[in-house]
Design an enzyme around this catalytic site. Sequence first.
Site, PDB file in Angstrom:
ATOM      1  N   GLY A  77      43.685  22.422  31.386  1.00  0.00           N
ATOM      2  CA  GLY A  77      44.650  21.894  32.292  1.00  0.00           C
ATOM      3  C   GLY A  77      46.130  21.787  31.572  1.00  0.00           C
ATOM      4  O   GLY A  77      47.129  21.744  32.120  1.00  0.00           O
TER       5      GLY A  77
ATOM      6  N   ASP B 227      39.990  24.579  36.584  1.00  0.00           N
ATOM      7  CA  ASP B 227      40.452  23.672  37.590  1.00  0.00           C
ATOM      8  C   ASP B 227      42.035  23.456  37.462  1.00  0.00           C
ATOM      9  O   ASP B 227      42.691  24.648  36.673  1.00  0.00           O
ATOM     10  CB  ASP B 227      39.891  22.343  37.442  1.00  0.00           C
ATOM     11  CG  ASP B 227      40.107  21.654  36.014  1.00  0.00           C
ATOM     12  OD1 ASP B 227      40.320  22.503  35.164  1.00  0.00           O
ATOM     13  OD2 ASP B 227      40.391  20.386  36.137  1.00  0.00           O
TER      14      ASP B 227
ATOM     15  N   GLY C 160      42.532  18.866  29.380  1.00  0.00           N
ATOM     16  CA  GLY C 160      41.906  17.463  29.638  1.00  0.00           C
ATOM     17  C   GLY C 160      41.108  16.720  28.505  1.00  0.00           C
ATOM     18  O   GLY C 160      40.862  17.650  27.350  1.00  0.00           O
TER      19      GLY C 160
ATOM     20  N   GLU D 153      36.393  26.375  30.501  1.00  0.00           N
ATOM     21  CA  GLU D 153      35.804  25.310  31.115  1.00  0.00           C
ATOM     22  C   GLU D 153      34.465  25.816  31.431  1.00  0.00           C
ATOM     23  O   GLU D 153      33.491  25.033  31.418  1.00  0.00           O
ATOM     24  CB  GLU D 153      36.435  24.775  32.445  1.00  0.00           C
ATOM     25  CG  GLU D 153      37.735  24.202  32.149  1.00  0.00           C
ATOM     26  CD  GLU D 153      38.998  24.902  32.201  1.00  0.00           C
ATOM     27  OE1 GLU D 153      39.974  24.453  31.816  1.00  0.00           O
ATOM     28  OE2 GLU D 153      38.874  26.266  31.993  1.00  0.00           O
TER      29      GLU D 153
END
Length: 388
Positions: A119, A150, A72, A142
């Site tokens: 991601g 995620d 991300g 993360e």
Amino acid sequence: MANEALNPDEPVVVGEELDRVRIITLNRPRHLNVISSKVVSLLAHYLENWEKDEQPQLILIKGAGRAFSAGGDLKMFYEGRKSRDSCLEVVYRMYWLCYHIHTYKKTQVALVHGISMGGGASFMVPMKFSVVTEKTIFATPEASIGFHVDCGFSYILSHLPGHLGEYLALTGARLNGKELVVAGLATHFVPLERLPELEKRLISLNAGDENAIKATIEEFSLHVQLDEDSVLNKKHMIDECFSKDTVADIIKSLETEASKEGNGWIGPILKGLKRSSPTGLKVTLKSIREGRMQTLAECLKKEFRLTMNILRTTISADVYEGIRALTIDKDNAPKWDPPALDQVDDEKIDLVFQPFTEDLELRIPEQEDCRWDGKYENSVYAKQTSNE
């Protein structure tokens, strides 16, 4: 939505159609192909159209430059920190897309060189075939910046053997190509120098036949043997330490093992855990543990709630402090709030896991006849935005 400066001559995702082969290239090489709002929208557009095409197809996905995808766009999140829900749309679209990548109806092959993190790795791990090289680097870091694993990784990591998932999620440890294959996070190891030739061969097949694709990849792939110093050779100790009930107990167990002769490899792991966001660690451990008992759809819905609550600073602003320290000021000296594990209230951790009202949940279309429903533009969030 955080703004994104783009060169109109350089699309962030390139989609090519070569007879019965479809190629997706993540095309932000100067930014390590990080995932922005535009990247997610284009990926969803291509994948939906190609899946609905009745012609059998092979879908290839790769990254331009020296990375597959670094995950991300952290600066996008940081820049949106003062506007409530500035990144809600891209988060919603990304998690919705992750479900479709996992359950895609046509044969997908990821050709993964360089960085594949967070991601970005969600475009690799769920594929029918994920080809890695000696230059591939995977991590889900993360938790260390006050966030949580995620993009479906609370499902993926929680379903790894033993407690490897907790280890990877909490430490953000890096795995190389060989380790990814052994861990079950990639399917084949191919030397980087042979990757272009493999791509040409796959394109020349001009078909989506899974057996033919597998046979072709296997022609190029090598049998994998772990390096002697690979952390995966320590799996029995990882399982022992990371099976503990709490983050504090995991750290205590690691400290006990680190004091024994020959366990010097644990030192850097402990140092990393103690530098990480206490809130991020607690949220992540709870999410992984829940993930073992959840479906993919349930994990993605949970991750959507966690992300929105974290970005809204419901219990802590650690995520923005973590991004600041890592990518903005780059001082690597975050000041966590609260600063210690024993000061993180477990009831507050439970708060960010609470379900939203039904209309505010991520809409996962699990029924085959409405598979591509549930889009952001049909959600209550889009309607709220249009009325403002």
